[in-house]
Design an enzyme around this catalytic site. Structure first.
Site, PDB file in Angstrom:
ATOM      1  N   GLU A   1       0.833  -1.203   0.000  1.00 51.92           N
ATOM      2  CA  GLU A   1       0.000   0.000   0.000  1.00 51.92           C
ATOM      3  C   GLU A   1       0.871   1.258   0.000  1.00 51.92           C
ATOM      4  O   GLU A   1       0.653   2.201  -0.761  1.00 51.92           O
ATOM      5  CB  GLU A   1      -0.898   0.032   1.246  1.00 51.92           C
TER       6      GLU A   1
ATOM      7  N   GLY B   1       6.109  -2.125  14.562  1.00 50.31           N
ATOM      8  CA  GLY B   1       5.391  -1.058  13.861  1.00 50.31           C
ATOM      9  C   GLY B   1       4.358  -0.382  14.753  1.00 50.31           C
ATOM     10  O   GLY B   1       4.270   0.850  14.810  1.00 50.31           O
ATOM     11  N   ARG B   2       3.592  -1.177  15.476  1.00 44.66           N
ATOM     12  CA  ARG B   2       2.518  -0.601  16.310  1.00 44.66           C
ATOM     13  C   ARG B   2       3.052   0.038  17.593  1.00 44.66           C
ATOM     14  O   ARG B   2       2.287   0.594  18.375  1.00 44.66           O
ATOM     15  CB  ARG B   2       1.459  -1.668  16.602  1.00 44.66           C
TER      16      ARG B   2
ATOM     17  N   HIS C   1     -25.562   8.187  21.104  1.00 44.89           N
ATOM     18  CA  HIS C   1     -26.645   8.296  20.132  1.00 44.89           C
ATOM     19  C   HIS C   1     -26.456   7.290  19.009  1.00 44.89           C
ATOM     20  O   HIS C   1     -27.049   7.423  17.941  1.00 44.89           O
ATOM     21  CB  HIS C   1     -26.707   9.730  19.595  1.00 44.89           C
TER      22      HIS C   1
ATOM     23  N   LYS D   1      -1.701 -11.143   2.637  1.00 49.00           N
ATOM     24  CA  LYS D   1      -0.873 -10.293   1.761  1.00 49.00           C
ATOM     25  C   LYS D   1      -0.428 -11.087   0.537  1.00 49.00           C
ATOM     26  O   LYS D   1      -0.478 -10.605  -0.592  1.00 49.00           O
ATOM     27  CB  LYS D   1       0.388  -9.827   2.500  1.00 49.00           C
TER      28      LYS D   1
HETATM   29  O1  F6P Z   1       0.995  -5.940   7.923  1.00 47.29           O
HETATM   30  C1  F6P Z   1       0.977  -5.494   9.220  1.00 47.29           C
HETATM   31  C2  F6P Z   1       2.069  -4.484   9.419  1.00 47.29           C
HETATM   32  O2  F6P Z   1       3.298  -5.124   9.314  1.00 47.29           O
HETATM   33  C3  F6P Z   1       1.958  -3.757  10.749  1.00 47.29           C
HETATM   34  O3  F6P Z   1       2.459  -4.484  11.799  1.00 47.29           O
HETATM   35  C4  F6P Z   1       2.693  -2.503  10.447  1.00 47.29           C
HETATM   36  O4  F6P Z   1       2.461  -1.485  11.383  1.00 47.29           O
HETATM   37  C5  F6P Z   1       2.166  -2.197   9.075  1.00 47.29           C
HETATM   38  O5  F6P Z   1       2.023  -3.452   8.453  1.00 47.29           O
HETATM   39  C6  F6P Z   1       3.029  -1.317   8.233  1.00 47.29           C
HETATM   40  O6  F6P Z   1       4.301  -1.874   8.077  1.00 47.29           O
HETATM   41  P1  F6P Z   1       5.505  -1.004   7.542  1.00 47.29           P
HETATM   42  O7  F6P Z   1       5.738   0.102   8.492  1.00 47.29           O
HETATM   43  O8  F6P Z   1       6.650  -1.961   7.440  1.00 47.29           O
HETATM   44  O9  F6P Z   1       5.112  -0.477   6.191  1.00 47.29           O
END
Ligand code: F6P
Length: 532
Positions: free
Chosen positions: A215, A269-270, A386, A495
Site C-alpha cells: 500500500e 510497527g505498532r 446516540h 498479503k
Molecule cells: O501488515 C501489518 C504491518 O506489518 C503492521 O504491523 C505494520 O504497522 C504495518 O504493516 C506497516 O508496516 P511497515 O511500516 O513496514 O510499512
C-alpha cells in the site's frame, strides 16, 4: 508453562463457575473505600492522570488471585526483560525496545553490545534539526516555496500513531505545517489528499518500517508521479523523505539516502510512535513538543518499571483485561474517549492490542485453551450515546468499556465541556448500577463494567503517557497468556494471496487451485470492469 494449570488460574475459573463476584451495587455498598483502593493517580510531568477501575466486576478476593496470577506467571520478570532489551519477540529473535526510544540521553540499553540509546539520540538530533529547518523555511521546496504541507504515507503503525498524535495535538497547538495522511491502497485516498495540495510547497514522508508494504509503496509512487508532473522530475528527490529500517530498499525509490531517517528492527510497527515515524508531528508542532510527548511516555515507562503491583496502572489494567476476557468471556472491549481530540484513539488501540495479542498459540507454539485479546472497537462520546451505547446498556452481551476524558478543556466553552464530562461519568454509573423498572423494556440491568481514565489536561505529555500506558497493558496481558505480543504472522497469508489474486486479475485467469467462491468473485469483478 501451562498457565491454566496454576492454582490462581484454577481458583479464578472456579470462582466464575460458582457465580462470579457480587453485583457492583453490592460491592460498592460493602466496600466503603473501594473507589480509593481501585483508583490510581499518576503525576505526569506536572499533570495528573486518574485511573478509576472501581467499576470493574472484581472483588478483593479476585483482585488478590489476579495479583497471584501475575506473580505466578512472572510478569514482573517479563517486564524487566522487556525493558532491558532481552529477546522477547522470540519468533523473530528480537528485543522489543520501544521504551529505549524515549530513554534519557546518556542512559544505556544494549543490543548485541551496542548502546541503542546513543543511536536513538543521534536520530532524534537529526530529526530535530530537519524539523526545525522545514519549520523555519530553511529547507524549502525545489521552486523555493516554503513547505506548508506534509503528507505522511504509511499504514498500520506507520500511520495510526502519527495520525492520532496529529489530531490530538492539533486541538492544543496550532500546527505550523498541515499534515495529511494517506494509508489505504484505495486510490481514492491519495487522490483526494493530493487534490487539495500544491506540490511546490508539499513534503512527502514515506513511512514504512520494512519499506516493502504494498500500500505504502503504491501510494508513494503516485505521490512521486504527482510531484514530477507538477514541478518536474528533479523535484521528486527534494520533496520526499523516508522513515525506515531498510535504507537499502529506499535507494531504488528515488529518495536520497541523506534524507532517510532510520528506525530499528527492534521497534514493532505498532510500537513505533516514539520513533522517527512521528517526524510529521515534529515538523507540525516543533521537536520541543514531541520531546514533551516522549517525556510523558517515559514517565509511564518509569511508573511501569517501579510501581508496586496494586498501584501499577499497566499491571492492574492488564490483569483486569485478562479477567474480563479469559475468565468472564467478554469478547469485545469498547474504547470511548469523551474528547474529540482522542477520536482516533480506539483505532490506534485496535492495532496495538489486536495485532499484538490476537493469537491462539503460546510463544512455544502450544495451542491456547482460553480466549486472548478481545475485539477492540469504539468511538467518541457523546456521539456513542446516540449510536451504539444502547447495546452496551441493555444488549445480551456484556461489553467492558474504557472511558477516557479530560478535566480541563482546551477551549473556553467550559459549560459545554462540563456537560461532556458529566455525560461520561453518567454513562459509567448507568452501566454499573442500572435502574429497575416495572416495564422490562425500560429496565437497566447494570453491573456492566468500565474503567474511567481522566487526564487533568490534554498535553503532549499526558497523551504520551496514555499511549505508553496501553503499550504496557498489552504487554502484561501477553505475558500472563504466555504469547508473543510482538509478531504478527497472521497478516502474512492474506498479503501473499492478494498478490496472487492481483496477478490472476491482470491475466483474467483465476488460479487452478483457487476456491470456487474466489473464482466467482474474480469473474464477476472482471465482468463489471469489462475485462472478461
Ligand atoms: O501488515 C501489518 C504491518 O506489518 C503492521 O504491523 C505494520 O504497522 C504495518 O504493516 C506497516 O508496516 P511497515 O511500516 O513496514 O510499512
Amino acid at each position: 508453562m501451562d498457565v491454566t494449570a496454576c492454582e490462581q488460574w484454577t481458583a479464578l475459573a472456579s470462582r466464575v463457575a460458582r457465580g462470579g463476584v457480587a453485583a457492583l451495587t453490592e460491592l460498592f455498598a460493602n466496600e466503603p473505600s473501594r473507589t480509593q483502593t481501585m483508583s490510581i493517580e499518576l503525576n505526569v510531568n506536572g499533570e495528573s492522570i486518574l485511573i478509576d477501575a472501581s467499576k470493574q466486576n472484581v472483588d478483593k478476593e479476585v483482585f488478590c488471585e489476579l495479583a497471584g496470577l501475575a506473580a505466578r506467571t512472572a510478569v514482573a520478570d517479563a517486564r524487566d526483560a522487556l525493558l532491558s532489551g532481552a529477546i522477547v519477540n522470540t519468533s523473530e529473535v528480537q528485543p522489543a525496545l520501544h521504551t529505549a526510544l524515549r530513554a534519557p540521553r546518556g542512559s544505556r540499553v544494549e543490543v548485541n553490545g551496542v548502546n541503542v540509546v546513543d543511536e536513538v539520540w543521534s536520530v532524534r538530533d537529526r530529526l530535530t534539526a530537519f524539523a526545525h529547518n522545514v519549520r523555519e523555511g530553511r529547507m524549502r521546496g525545489a521552486t523555493g516555496a516554503q513547505i506548508t504541507d506534509v503528507v505522511n504515507i504509511g499504514i498500520g503503525g506507520s500511520d495510526l500513531g502519527p495520525a492520532l498524535v496529529y489530531s490530538a495535538l492539533s486541538t492544543i497547538h496550532d500546527p505550523s505545517v498541515r499534515v495529511s495522511f494517506v494509508s489505504n491502497i484505495d486510490p481514492t485516498n491519495v487522490t483526494r489528499v493530493l487534490a487539495d495540495l500544491d506540490a511546490a510547497s508539499t513534503l512527502i514522508v514515506v513511512c514504512s518500517k520494512s519499506f516493502s508494504t504494498a500500500e505504502t509503496l503504491a501510494n508513494a509512487r503516485i505521490a512521486q508521479r504527482w510531484l514530477a508532473d507538477s514541478i518536474g522530475g528533479d523535484a521528486v528527490a527534494h520533496h520526499t523523505i523516508a522513515v525506515t529500517v531498510d535504507a537499502a530498499k529506499v535507494a531504488a525509490s528515488g529518495i536520497p539516502a541523506s534524507t532517510v531517517l532510520p528506525m530499528w528492527s527492534w521497534v514493532g510497527g505498532r510500537y513505533s510512535v516514539a520513533s522517527a515515524v512521528n517526524v510529521c508531528n515534529a515538523i507540525a508542532f516543533g521537536a520541543d513538543v514531541i520531546d514533551r510527548f516522549l517525556g510523558g511516555m517515559r514517565a509511564m515507562d518509569e511508573h511501569f518499571a517501579t510501581a508496586p503491583f496494586e498501584r501499577n496502572a499497566p499491571m492492574v489494567l492488564g490483569l483486569l483485561g485478562v479477567w474480563n476476557r479469559s475468565f468472564l468471556g467478554r469478547g469485545s472491549h469498547a474504547v470511548i474517549p469523551y474528547a474529540d481530540a482522542l477520536a482516533l484513539f480506539p483505532a490506534y488501540l485496535q492495532q496495538l492490542e489486536m495485532e499484538s495479542n490476537g493469537k491462539s498459540v503460546t510463544s512455544d507454539g502450544a495451542s491456547l485453551t482460553f480466549d486472548t485479546a478481545p475485539v477492540i472497537w469504539g468511538g467518541v462520546g457523546t456521539n456513542a450515546q446516540h449510536a451504539f451505547m444502547q447495546l452496551l446498556h441493555q444488549g445480551t452481551s456484556v461489553v467492558p468499556v474504557t472511558f477516557v476524558g479530560v478535566a480541563r478543556s482546551s477551549t473556553t466553552r467550559h459549560a459545554e465541556h462540563a456537560s461532556l464530562v458529566s455525560n461520561m461519568i453518567a454513562q459509567s454509573a448507568a452501566l454499573a448500577f442500572g435502574q429497575p423498572h416495572e416495564d422490562p423494556a425500560r429496565a437497566m440491568p447494570g453491573n456492566r463494567p468500565s474503567t474511567t481514565i481522566l487526564l487533568s489536561s490534554l498535553t503532549p505529555a499526558t497523551l504520551g503517557a496514555l499511549i505508553a500506558l496501553f503499550e504496557h497493558v498489552v504487554f502484561v496481558q501477553g505475558a500472563v497468556w504466555g504469547i508473543n505480543s510482538f509478531d504478527q504472522w497472521g497478516v502474512e497469508l492474506g498479503k501473499k494471496m492478494a498478490h496472487d489474486v492481483a496477478a490472476e486479475l491482470a491475466t483474467g485467469v483465476p488460479g487452478a487451485s483457487r476456491d470456487a467462491s474466489s473464482v466467482h468473485l474474480q469473474k464477476w469483478y472482471l465482468r463489471h470492469t469489462s475485462r472478461a
